[in-house]
Design a protein around this motif. Structure first.
Motif, mmCIF file in Angstrom:
data_model
loop_
_atom_site.group_PDB
_atom_site.id
_atom_site.type_symbol
_atom_site.label_atom_id
_atom_site.label_comp_id
_atom_site.label_asym_id
_atom_site.label_seq_id
_atom_site.Cartn_x
_atom_site.Cartn_y
_atom_site.Cartn_z
ATOM 1 N N VAL A 56 0.871 -1.166 0.000
ATOM 2 C CA VAL A 56 0.000 0.000 0.000
ATOM 3 C C VAL A 56 0.909 1.216 0.000
ATOM 4 C CG1 VAL A 56 -1.776 1.285 1.238
ATOM 5 C CG2 VAL A 56 -1.814 -1.219 1.221
ATOM 6 N N ASN A 58 1.609 5.373 -2.007
ATOM 7 C CA ASN A 58 0.935 6.544 -2.551
ATOM 8 C C ASN A 58 1.818 7.181 -3.606
ATOM 9 O OD1 ASN A 58 2.578 7.128 -0.223
ATOM 10 N ND2 ASN A 58 1.917 9.238 -0.378
ATOM 11 N N THR A 64 -2.726 10.218 2.370
ATOM 12 C CA THR A 64 -3.581 9.785 1.267
ATOM 13 C C THR A 64 -4.392 8.547 1.613
ATOM 14 O OG1 THR A 64 -1.735 8.544 0.343
ATOM 15 C CG2 THR A 64 -2.097 10.770 -0.519
ATOM 16 N N GLY A 65 -4.406 8.196 2.899
ATOM 17 C CA GLY A 65 -5.265 7.097 3.310
ATOM 18 C C GLY A 65 -4.619 5.728 3.327
ATOM 19 N N LYS A 66 -3.289 5.651 3.418
ATOM 20 C CA LYS A 66 -2.640 4.343 3.447
ATOM 21 C C LYS A 66 -3.042 3.536 4.682
ATOM 22 C CE LYS A 66 1.608 5.763 3.198
ATOM 23 N NZ LYS A 66 1.408 7.194 3.224
ATOM 24 N N THR A 67 -3.032 4.161 5.843
ATOM 25 C CA THR A 67 -3.353 3.423 7.072
ATOM 26 C C THR A 67 -4.792 2.911 7.065
ATOM 27 O OG1 THR A 67 -1.652 4.622 8.295
ATOM 28 C CG2 THR A 67 -3.391 3.558 9.585
ATOM 29 N N MET A 69 -6.504 2.155 4.507
ATOM 30 C CA MET A 69 -6.530 1.096 3.494
ATOM 31 C C MET A 69 -5.937 -0.197 4.048
ATOM 32 S SD MET A 69 -7.254 -0.219 0.636
ATOM 33 C CE MET A 69 -7.720 1.008 -0.531
ATOM 34 N N ILE A 70 -4.845 -0.091 4.780
ATOM 35 C CA ILE A 70 -4.244 -1.290 5.384
ATOM 36 C C ILE A 70 -5.214 -1.922 6.384
ATOM 37 C CG2 ILE A 70 -2.453 -2.030 7.019
ATOM 38 C CD1 ILE A 70 -0.449 -0.606 5.358
ATOM 39 N N TRP A 72 -8.440 -1.763 6.357
ATOM 40 C CA TRP A 72 -9.507 -2.397 5.586
ATOM 41 C C TRP A 72 -9.024 -3.717 4.995
ATOM 42 C CZ3 TRP A 72 -9.922 -4.015 0.573
ATOM 43 C CH2 TRP A 72 -11.192 -4.439 0.183
ATOM 44 N N MET A 73 -7.804 -3.714 4.443
ATOM 45 C CA MET A 73 -7.258 -4.945 3.848
ATOM 46 C C MET A 73 -7.112 -6.053 4.882
ATOM 47 S SD MET A 73 -4.466 -3.472 1.093
ATOM 48 C CE MET A 73 -3.373 -4.767 1.508
ATOM 49 N N HIS A 76 -10.556 -7.394 5.442
ATOM 50 C CA HIS A 76 -11.008 -8.065 4.214
ATOM 51 C C HIS A 76 -10.376 -9.459 4.112
ATOM 52 C CE1 HIS A 76 -12.394 -8.368 0.058
ATOM 53 N NE2 HIS A 76 -11.189 -8.802 -0.243
#
Length: 154
Positions: A56, A58, A64-67, A69-70, A72-73, A76
């Motif tokens: 992940v 940018n 930019t929302g990396k944390t 996103m991580i 969420w991953m 998931h």
């Protein structure tokens, strides 16, 4: 406004003074292209992880929302029955040694604020080390995992 906030605003507003960074950009491009050529030619060996690694990153400056996103991953992948771990460079962390296993009870100065937040929110095993292949190997020595998430700039 702090220096970092001014720099971020200048970046997004296209401040004319940013043109002064062009020589550094050319130097960075030359180094990056040289490293890429070394990996492609085999002069420098590339590390091949023994399991899938999701990176992940940018392509811009600032949060930019990396944390998120991580996080969420992690959820998931866990919802699909996968055992997930995370490795990070550990930007801002000051661990006594590396690789360093981040644990929920640690201090942000030691573990880094973002790695610590990821561990506290998800409970995921997380190892920090500027040498990310070494972080991955250390994490796999402690955990049976199916997949690794990697934050590219933290």
């Amino acid at each position: 406004m702090s220096f970092s906030e001014r720099l971020l605003a200048a970046w997004y507003q296209g401040h004319p003074a940013l043109a002064l960074l062009r020589p550094l950009e050319a130097l960075y491009r030359r180094v990056a292209n040289g490293r890429r050529a070394d990996f492609l030619s085999g002069r420098k060996p590339a590390y091949r992880a023994p399991l899938p690694v999701l990176v992940v990153g940018n392509i811009t400056v600032g949060g930019t929302g990396k944390t998120p996103m991580i996080l969420w991953m992690i959820e998931h992948c866990r919802a699909r029955g996968l055992r997930v771990g995370v490795i990070s460079r550990g930007y801002g962390a000051r661990p006594p040694t590396t690789p360093w296993r981040v644990r929920a009870e640690q201090d942000a100065a030691e573990a880094g604020d973002e790695p610590l937040m990821i561990v506290r929110r998800s409970g995921v095993p997380l190892m920090i080390d500027p040498d990310r292949p070494r972080a991955l190997q250390a994490l796999l020595a402690e955990e049976q995992l199916d997949q690794i998430g990697r934050a590219s700039s933290n």
